[in-house]
Design a protein around this motif. Structure first.
Motif, PDB file in Angstrom:
ATOM      1  N   LYS A  99       0.813  -1.211   0.000  1.00  0.00           N
ATOM      2  CA  LYS A  99       0.000   0.000   0.000  1.00  0.00           C
ATOM      3  C   LYS A  99       0.854   1.272   0.000  1.00  0.00           C
ATOM      4  CE  LYS A  99      -4.054  -2.022   0.276  1.00  0.00           C
ATOM      5  NZ  LYS A  99      -4.786  -2.045   1.544  1.00  0.00           N
ATOM      6  N   ALA A 100       0.302   2.350  -0.530  1.00  0.00           N
ATOM      7  CA  ALA A 100       0.949   3.660  -0.454  1.00  0.00           C
ATOM      8  C   ALA A 100       0.885   4.162   0.981  1.00  0.00           C
ATOM      9  CB  ALA A 100       0.257   4.647  -1.391  1.00  0.00           C
ATOM     10  N   HIS A 101       1.917   4.874   1.390  1.00  0.00           N
ATOM     11  CA  HIS A 101       1.981   5.427   2.748  1.00  0.00           C
ATOM     12  C   HIS A 101       2.482   6.866   2.715  1.00  0.00           C
ATOM     13  CE1 HIS A 101       1.648   1.247   4.027  1.00  0.00           C
ATOM     14  NE2 HIS A 101       1.538   1.651   5.285  1.00  0.00           N
ATOM     15  N   TYR A 102       2.001   7.636   3.638  1.00  0.00           N
ATOM     16  CA  TYR A 102       2.539   8.971   3.909  1.00  0.00           C
ATOM     17  C   TYR A 102       3.653   8.800   4.926  1.00  0.00           C
ATOM     18  CZ  TYR A 102       2.776  13.571   6.170  1.00  0.00           C
ATOM     19  OH  TYR A 102       3.203  14.748   6.719  1.00  0.00           O
ATOM     20  N   VAL A 103       4.851   9.307   4.608  1.00  0.00           N
ATOM     21  CA  VAL A 103       6.001   9.150   5.504  1.00  0.00           C
ATOM     22  C   VAL A 103       6.739  10.477   5.655  1.00  0.00           C
ATOM     23  CG1 VAL A 103       6.335   6.696   4.998  1.00  0.00           C
ATOM     24  CG2 VAL A 103       7.516   8.422   3.600  1.00  0.00           C
ATOM     25  N   THR A 104       7.488  10.578   6.736  1.00  0.00           N
ATOM     26  CA  THR A 104       8.299  11.760   7.009  1.00  0.00           C
ATOM     27  C   THR A 104       9.704  11.325   7.386  1.00  0.00           C
ATOM     28  OG1 THR A 104       6.372  12.999   7.810  1.00  0.00           O
ATOM     29  CG2 THR A 104       8.551  13.835   8.428  1.00  0.00           C
ATOM     30  N   PHE A 105      10.696  11.888   6.721  1.00  0.00           N
ATOM     31  CA  PHE A 105      12.104  11.652   7.065  1.00  0.00           C
ATOM     32  C   PHE A 105      12.640  12.941   7.677  1.00  0.00           C
ATOM     33  CE2 PHE A 105      12.182   9.015   2.907  1.00  0.00           C
ATOM     34  CZ  PHE A 105      11.418   8.015   3.495  1.00  0.00           C
ATOM     35  N   THR A 106      13.158  12.854   8.893  1.00  0.00           N
ATOM     36  CA  THR A 106      13.603  14.033   9.634  1.00  0.00           C
ATOM     37  C   THR A 106      15.082  13.942   9.958  1.00  0.00           C
ATOM     38  OG1 THR A 106      11.408  14.171  10.657  1.00  0.00           O
ATOM     39  CG2 THR A 106      13.174  15.467  11.666  1.00  0.00           C
ATOM     40  N   VAL A 107      15.807  15.031   9.745  1.00  0.00           N
ATOM     41  CA  VAL A 107      17.228  15.085  10.071  1.00  0.00           C
ATOM     42  C   VAL A 107      17.380  15.116  11.594  1.00  0.00           C
ATOM     43  CG1 VAL A 107      19.403  16.362   9.761  1.00  0.00           C
ATOM     44  CG2 VAL A 107      17.663  16.360   7.939  1.00  0.00           C
ATOM     45  N   VAL A 108      18.388  14.410  12.127  1.00  0.00           N
ATOM     46  CA  VAL A 108      18.615  14.402  13.571  1.00  0.00           C
ATOM     47  C   VAL A 108      18.793  15.828  14.087  1.00  0.00           C
ATOM     48  CG1 VAL A 108      19.637  12.090  13.617  1.00  0.00           C
ATOM     49  CG2 VAL A 108      21.120  14.080  13.307  1.00  0.00           C
ATOM     50  N   GLU A 109      18.275  16.064  15.276  1.00  0.00           N
ATOM     51  CA  GLU A 109      18.359  17.376  15.923  1.00  0.00           C
ATOM     52  C   GLU A 109      17.715  18.499  15.103  1.00  0.00           C
ATOM     53  OE1 GLU A 109      19.325  17.540  18.971  1.00  0.00           O
ATOM     54  OE2 GLU A 109      20.085  15.490  19.055  1.00  0.00           O
ATOM     55  N   TRP A 110      16.900  18.126  14.149  1.00  0.00           N
ATOM     56  CA  TRP A 110      16.223  19.102  13.280  1.00  0.00           C
ATOM     57  C   TRP A 110      17.222  20.096  12.659  1.00  0.00           C
ATOM     58  CZ3 TRP A 110      11.121  18.513  12.096  1.00  0.00           C
ATOM     59  CH2 TRP A 110      10.392  17.642  12.908  1.00  0.00           C
ATOM     60  N   ILE A 111      18.373  19.586  12.233  1.00  0.00           N
ATOM     61  CA  ILE A 111      19.402  20.432  11.616  1.00  0.00           C
ATOM     62  C   ILE A 111      18.931  20.885  10.241  1.00  0.00           C
ATOM     63  CG2 ILE A 111      21.811  20.552  10.855  1.00  0.00           C
ATOM     64  CD1 ILE A 111      22.378  18.212  12.795  1.00  0.00           C
ATOM     65  N   ASP A 112      19.050  22.163   9.961  1.00  0.00           N
ATOM     66  CA  ASP A 112      18.568  22.727   8.693  1.00  0.00           C
ATOM     67  C   ASP A 112      19.543  22.455   7.546  1.00  0.00           C
ATOM     68  OD1 ASP A 112      16.145  23.786   9.652  1.00  0.00           O
ATOM     69  OD2 ASP A 112      17.184  25.543  10.447  1.00  0.00           O
ATOM     70  N   VAL A 113      19.731  21.193   7.248  1.00  0.00           N
ATOM     71  CA  VAL A 113      20.656  20.797   6.184  1.00  0.00           C
ATOM     72  C   VAL A 113      20.176  21.282   4.820  1.00  0.00           C
ATOM     73  CG1 VAL A 113      21.640  18.815   4.959  1.00  0.00           C
ATOM     74  CG2 VAL A 113      21.445  18.771   7.454  1.00  0.00           C
ATOM     75  N   PHE A 114      18.867  21.186   4.582  1.00  0.00           N
ATOM     76  CA  PHE A 114      18.340  21.427   3.240  1.00  0.00           C
ATOM     77  C   PHE A 114      18.092  22.901   2.912  1.00  0.00           C
ATOM     78  CE2 PHE A 114      16.952  17.047   4.348  1.00  0.00           C
ATOM     79  CZ  PHE A 114      17.850  16.401   3.503  1.00  0.00           C
ATOM     80  N   THR A 115      18.727  23.780   3.674  1.00  0.00           N
ATOM     81  CA  THR A 115      18.771  25.183   3.254  1.00  0.00           C
ATOM     82  C   THR A 115      19.792  25.350   2.123  1.00  0.00           C
ATOM     83  OG1 THR A 115      20.353  25.612   5.025  1.00  0.00           O
ATOM     84  CG2 THR A 115      18.038  26.152   5.460  1.00  0.00           C
ATOM     85  N   ARG A 116      20.620  24.348   1.902  1.00  0.00           N
ATOM     86  CA  ARG A 116      21.603  24.349   0.821  1.00  0.00           C
ATOM     87  C   ARG A 116      21.039  23.589  -0.373  1.00  0.00           C
ATOM     88  NH1 ARG A 116      24.188  27.328   4.183  1.00  0.00           N
ATOM     89  NH2 ARG A 116      26.315  26.858   4.895  1.00  0.00           N
ATOM     90  N   LYS A 117      21.147  24.180  -1.553  1.00  0.00           N
ATOM     91  CA  LYS A 117      20.651  23.557  -2.784  1.00  0.00           C
ATOM     92  C   LYS A 117      21.297  22.198  -3.039  1.00  0.00           C
ATOM     93  CE  LYS A 117      20.253  24.425  -7.787  1.00  0.00           C
ATOM     94  NZ  LYS A 117      20.927  23.165  -8.205  1.00  0.00           N
ATOM     95  N   ALA A 118      22.594  22.087  -2.778  1.00  0.00           N
ATOM     96  CA  ALA A 118      23.317  20.854  -3.091  1.00  0.00           C
ATOM     97  C   ALA A 118      22.703  19.643  -2.408  1.00  0.00           C
ATOM     98  CB  ALA A 118      24.778  20.992  -2.678  1.00  0.00           C
ATOM     99  N   TYR A 119      22.254  19.810  -1.168  1.00  0.00           N
ATOM    100  CA  TYR A 119      21.700  18.678  -0.426  1.00  0.00           C
ATOM    101  C   TYR A 119      20.284  18.343  -0.896  1.00  0.00           C
ATOM    102  CZ  TYR A 119      25.651  20.168   2.405  1.00  0.00           C
ATOM    103  OH  TYR A 119      26.901  20.549   2.823  1.00  0.00           O
ATOM    104  N   LYS A 120      19.525  19.356  -1.260  1.00  0.00           N
ATOM    105  CA  LYS A 120      18.199  19.096  -1.835  1.00  0.00           C
ATOM    106  C   LYS A 120      18.354  18.346  -3.164  1.00  0.00           C
ATOM    107  CE  LYS A 120      16.521  23.404  -1.701  1.00  0.00           C
ATOM    108  NZ  LYS A 120      17.214  24.302  -0.774  1.00  0.00           N
ATOM    109  N   ASP A 121      19.365  18.720  -3.935  1.00  0.00           N
ATOM    110  CA  ASP A 121      19.583  18.065  -5.225  1.00  0.00           C
ATOM    111  C   ASP A 121      19.969  16.596  -5.059  1.00  0.00           C
ATOM    112  OD1 ASP A 121      18.944  20.354  -6.599  1.00  0.00           O
ATOM    113  OD2 ASP A 121      21.020  20.974  -6.927  1.00  0.00           O
ATOM    114  N   ILE A 122      20.688  16.271  -3.989  1.00  0.00           N
ATOM    115  CA  ILE A 122      21.011  14.868  -3.720  1.00  0.00           C
ATOM    116  C   ILE A 122      19.731  14.078  -3.480  1.00  0.00           C
ATOM    117  CG2 ILE A 122      22.031  13.309  -2.002  1.00  0.00           C
ATOM    118  CD1 ILE A 122      24.328  15.343  -1.719  1.00  0.00           C
ATOM    119  N   ILE A 123      18.801  14.664  -2.735  1.00  0.00           N
ATOM    120  CA  ILE A 123      17.515  13.997  -2.485  1.00  0.00           C
ATOM    121  C   ILE A 123      16.756  13.793  -3.790  1.00  0.00           C
ATOM    122  CG2 ILE A 123      15.262  14.214  -1.373  1.00  0.00           C
ATOM    123  CD1 ILE A 123      17.535  13.550   0.567  1.00  0.00           C
TER     124      ILE A 123
END
Length: 200
Positions: free
Chosen positions: A13-37
């Protein structure tokens, strides 16, 4: 196995999921890391049987509605998180990153609560999966996903945010080739969020 009380019981079945960075670190403020995802999701869609109905990449977490064509959603999620964690940490270590020492220190300390990751932990354990049991529930989750950047003040309209599937649903094009859910009939007399997709 999920550690937050939620489990994927039906792997087909399809599921709604959430992946969270440890300590809620704002890693994805950088384009490079969003592009890896994005590149990793694209690979999984094309090569691993990942079916994506919707997604958004926020500063420190990702929301998705996913399904596995091979009925192994848990394995697919595990492999995706493992690969992206390794790729992002490698990028932090080898490319220009002013926050390198701070982030790596937090990723290292995050391994202290368990025996699984020995050096660094990037993603928090648990994905809080919720099975998609109806079209109405699916659209409530898609609306929640797509309106995240609006609620955070990043954009005025959901479709203006590059790193989500909202644009796919509005103009039929986006960063990823997703499986678009059928748009529900718009009922102007109904105030439920999932009927308000027209405002995207």
């Amino acid at each position: 196995m999920e550690t937050d009380g939620y489990k994927i019981r039906d792997q087909s079945k399809a599921h709604y999921v959430t992946f969270t960075v440890v300590e809620w670190i704002d890693v994805f403020t950088r384009k490079a890391y969003k592009d890896i995802i994005i590149k990793s999701l694209d690979y999984c869609i094309k090569e691993k049987g990942m079916i994506v109905y919707g997604y958004v990449i926020m500063s420190n977490h990702i929301h998705l509605v996913l399904q596995s064509a091979s009925n192994d959603l848990s394995g697919l999620i595990r492999d995706f998180k493992k690969f992206t964690a390794k790729a992002i940490i490698n990028h932090i270590k080898t490319e220009i990153e002013s926050r390198r020492e701070w982030m790596l220190d937090l990723f290292s300390k995050a391994t202290g609560t368990h025996n699984r990751n020995k050096v660094y932990q990037f993603w928090r354990y648990g994905n809080h999966p919720e099975e998609i049991y109806s079209e109405k529930f699916l659209w409530s989750k898609l609306d929640y996903i797509h309106l995240n950047p609006v609620r955070s003040g990043l954009v005025e309209k959901a479709s203006h945010y590059k790193y989500s599937s909202a644009k796919n649903y509005v103009v039929g094009d986006g960063l990823l080739d997703i499986n678009m859910a059928s748009n529900p009939v718009v009922n102007v007399h109904n105030d439920n969020a999932f009927y308000k997709s027209i405002v995207w």
